[in-house]
Motif scaffolding. Structure first.
Motif, mmCIF file in Angstrom:
data_model
loop_
_atom_site.group_PDB
_atom_site.id
_atom_site.type_symbol
_atom_site.label_atom_id
_atom_site.label_comp_id
_atom_site.label_asym_id
_atom_site.label_seq_id
_atom_site.Cartn_x
_atom_site.Cartn_y
_atom_site.Cartn_z
ATOM 1 N N ASP A 116 64.093 70.378 78.376
ATOM 2 C CA ASP A 116 64.025 71.809 78.066
ATOM 3 C C ASP A 116 64.919 72.613 79.000
ATOM 4 O O ASP A 116 65.487 73.631 78.597
ATOM 5 C CB ASP A 116 62.577 72.300 78.182
ATOM 6 C CG ASP A 116 61.682 71.699 77.101
ATOM 7 O OD1 ASP A 116 62.028 71.801 75.917
ATOM 8 O OD2 ASP A 116 60.632 71.130 77.453
ATOM 9 N N ALA A 117 65.065 72.160 80.243
ATOM 10 C CA ALA A 117 65.928 72.868 81.191
ATOM 11 C C ALA A 117 67.357 72.948 80.674
ATOM 12 O O ALA A 117 68.059 73.933 80.910
ATOM 13 C CB ALA A 117 65.895 72.183 82.554
ATOM 14 N N GLY A 118 67.788 71.914 79.970
ATOM 15 C CA GLY A 118 69.142 71.933 79.418
ATOM 16 C C GLY A 118 69.311 72.972 78.334
ATOM 17 O O GLY A 118 70.363 73.606 78.225
ATOM 18 N N ILE A 119 68.278 73.167 77.517
ATOM 19 C CA ILE A 119 68.329 74.180 76.465
ATOM 20 C C ILE A 119 68.257 75.579 77.071
ATOM 21 O O ILE A 119 69.047 76.471 76.726
ATOM 22 C CB ILE A 119 67.173 73.972 75.466
ATOM 23 C CG1 ILE A 119 67.226 72.563 74.863
ATOM 24 C CG2 ILE A 119 67.211 75.044 74.383
ATOM 25 C CD1 ILE A 119 68.491 72.234 74.122
ATOM 26 N N LEU A 120 67.334 75.782 77.996
ATOM 27 C CA LEU A 120 67.144 77.109 78.573
ATOM 28 C C LEU A 120 68.312 77.533 79.448
ATOM 29 O O LEU A 120 68.502 78.726 79.696
ATOM 30 C CB LEU A 120 65.839 77.143 79.380
ATOM 31 C CG LEU A 120 64.557 76.957 78.563
ATOM 32 C CD1 LEU A 120 63.341 76.937 79.491
ATOM 33 C CD2 LEU A 120 64.393 78.046 77.515
ATOM 34 N N SER A 121 69.107 76.567 79.901
ATOM 35 C CA SER A 121 70.223 76.903 80.799
ATOM 36 C C SER A 121 71.240 77.820 80.135
ATOM 37 O O SER A 121 72.005 78.495 80.830
ATOM 38 C CB SER A 121 70.917 75.624 81.279
ATOM 39 O OG SER A 121 71.571 74.982 80.201
ATOM 40 N N ALA A 122 71.261 77.848 78.805
ATOM 41 C CA ALA A 122 72.184 78.744 78.105
ATOM 42 C C ALA A 122 71.741 80.195 78.196
ATOM 43 O O ALA A 122 72.539 81.105 77.944
ATOM 44 C CB ALA A 122 72.302 78.333 76.633
ATOM 45 N N ARG A 123 70.470 80.423 78.569
ATOM 46 C CA ARG A 123 69.936 81.778 78.594
ATOM 47 C C ARG A 123 69.514 82.240 79.992
ATOM 48 O O ARG A 123 69.550 83.438 80.281
ATOM 49 C CB ARG A 123 68.726 81.883 77.651
ATOM 50 C CG ARG A 123 69.052 81.592 76.185
ATOM 51 C CD ARG A 123 70.029 82.598 75.601
ATOM 52 N NE ARG A 123 69.521 83.965 75.707
ATOM 53 C CZ ARG A 123 68.695 84.529 74.835
ATOM 54 N NH1 ARG A 123 68.296 83.848 73.760
ATOM 55 N NH2 ARG A 123 68.285 85.769 75.002
ATOM 56 N N VAL A 124 69.076 81.301 80.852
ATOM 57 C CA VAL A 124 68.659 81.663 82.211
ATOM 58 C C VAL A 124 69.172 80.598 83.176
ATOM 59 O O VAL A 124 69.333 79.432 82.786
ATOM 60 C CB VAL A 124 67.117 81.780 82.334
ATOM 61 C CG1 VAL A 124 66.573 82.869 81.425
ATOM 62 C CG2 VAL A 124 66.437 80.457 82.036
ATOM 63 N N PRO A 125 69.459 80.956 84.441
ATOM 64 C CA PRO A 125 69.843 79.938 85.419
ATOM 65 C C PRO A 125 68.765 78.861 85.498
ATOM 66 O O PRO A 125 67.584 79.177 85.667
ATOM 67 C CB PRO A 125 69.957 80.724 86.727
ATOM 68 C CG PRO A 125 70.195 82.138 86.301
ATOM 69 C CD PRO A 125 69.419 82.315 85.031
ATOM 70 N N SER A 126 69.156 77.602 85.369
ATOM 71 C CA SER A 126 68.191 76.506 85.306
ATOM 72 C C SER A 126 68.609 75.365 86.215
ATOM 73 O O SER A 126 69.792 75.186 86.519
ATOM 74 C CB SER A 126 68.048 75.993 83.867
ATOM 75 O OG SER A 126 67.581 77.010 83.003
ATOM 76 N N ALA A 127 67.614 74.582 86.633
ATOM 77 C CA ALA A 127 67.859 73.440 87.502
ATOM 78 C C ALA A 127 66.711 72.455 87.332
ATOM 79 O O ALA A 127 65.694 72.764 86.715
ATOM 80 C CB ALA A 127 67.993 73.881 88.956
#
Length: 399
Positions: free
Chosen positions: A348-359
């Motif tokens: 899910d972090a990979g998907i959300l990274s397009a919208r919020v800084p993710s790690a």
């Protein structure tokens, strides 16, 4: 409850006593039991529970006087692949609750909200599209397409949502929720043997996707139909499976056919149709695309002499995800120089990274096995993961 107590409560849910594997498919009784556990743990800590329109759940720690924007979100998923391991997904959620407990025990008062998310249908085991809950939230899939997805029993995603009390017409992007999230950090068991320390930090997720190959022939009698008269779709399907391995070797990728559906599925019947699913991953987009194209060509060449048709459909694809460098480097520094490594698994972090800084944080897996019962993590490493997550959340929530 301690980490150990929470883990023990989840461990029996959806487990096959004979194999030790887990079947926790989205909105089936075992996954619903996991959801109830999540809500109980949130309420036990007086966290504010929120359900979005896509079936995702959130538990928020809103300290007094702290604005509700800029939240630090963590979490993972509760569903599993067929016969999966215990750690894939639930480890991130149990660790998140334990990290909040640890922060409170240490007297930490965050200056930003902290949230724990449980994302729906991450594995795609029921409806075929991985990270479906986070894709809908982030606007990475058309809601109309999502509503029409079907499971193996023919139930649509829309029907299942309706039966779960969720309005299927309301699914889709939630800009207001995402605006409240300053960053997302997901803890996950490492799904290989690359990590030699108890805890590591992700650098990137390699490109990966799923494709459906549908072979249509003619059903007939296995004993009375001569070989020249057969239109057997199983033969080009078998050629496709071998072609996947050969194309992966040529292109430096990995390719797997792990699911097949045969109609009618009788021992004494020539199949009328065969559907096989290809999973392909690799270090670069062009290598993955080239692998799939070569498999497709090999399948069509093999199908022609048997008068079998072939249809190819892309069910999901994620390009390379290079996690936010600033967030990643800050986490590495907070953890005193933790190792950094890429992963071939989607999250899910990979998907959300397009919208919020993710790690992402990884916890060491001594067997290197994942998506199978032998998936594991040592208790000491799990607790090290909790401590690392608490340190990261504390640092980010003070910013």
């Amino acid at each position: 409850m301690s980490f150990e107590e929470m883990w023990a409560a989840l461990l029996p849910i959806g487990r096959d006593d004979a194999t030790g594997g887990y079947d926790r498919f989205a909105w089936t009784p075992p996954e619903l039991e996991c959801r109830a556990w999540f809500l109980d743990e949130a309420r036990r800590r007086d966290l504010e529970v929120e359900h979005d329109a896509n079936g995702n759940m959130f538990a928020w720690w809103y300290p007094d006087g702290v604005p509700r924007e800029g939240a630090v979100l963590t979490g993972s998923h509760l569903d599993s692949v067929p016969g999966g391991g215990a750690f894939d997904g639930p480890l991130g959620i149990v660790s998140a609750f334990a990290a909040v407990d640890l922060m409170r025990e240490r007297g930490v008062t965050p200056r930003r909200p902290i949230g724990i998310g449980a994302f729906a249908e991450e594995e795609g085991a029921r409806f075929g599209v991985a990270c479906l809950g986070s894709r809908l939230l982030a606007g990475a899939i058309d809601p109309a397409r999502a509503r029409g997805l079907t499971d193996a029993d023919g139930h649509t995603f829309a029907e299942v949502l309706h039966n779960a009390g969720i309005d299927p017409d309301g699914i889709g992007p939630d800009a207001d929720l995402l605006r409240r999230v300053g960053c997302y950090v997901e803890l996950h068991v490492e799904q290989g043997r690359a990590l030699t320390e108890p805890v590591g930090v992700a650098s990137a997720i390699v490109p990966h996707g799923r494709w459906r190959f549908a072979f249509a022939g003619e059903g007939n009698h296995a004993g009375t139909t001569g070989l020249p008269d057969r239109r057997d779709p199983m033969l080009p399907f078998a050629a496709m499976v071998i072609a996947a391995r050969e194309a992966a070797e040529r292109n430096g990728t990995v390719a797997t056919v792990g699911k097949v559906r045969v109609v009618p599925g009788g021992v004494n019947a020539i199949a009328s149709s065969v559907t096989g699913w290809l999973d392909a991953r690799g270090p670069a987009d062009d290598a993955v695309r080239r692998t799939v194209a070569e498999v497709d060509e090999a399948a069509r060449v093999a199908a022609r002499p048997h008068r079998v048709s072939v249809e190819l459909a892309e069910e999901s694809y994620s390009e390379v995800v290079d996690f936010d460098h600033g967030l990643r480097d800050r986490m590495v520094e907070t953890l005193g120089g933790a190792p950094v490594l890429p992963t071939g698994a989607g999250h899910d972090a990979g998907i959300l990274s397009a919208r919020v800084p993710s790690a992402m944080l990884f916890v060491r897996n001594p067997t290197g096995v994942s998506h199978a019962p032998a998936e594991s993590a040592e208790p000491a490493d799990c607790l090290a993961g909790v401590d690392a997550l608490a340190a990261v959340l504390n640092d980010l929530a003070q910013g």
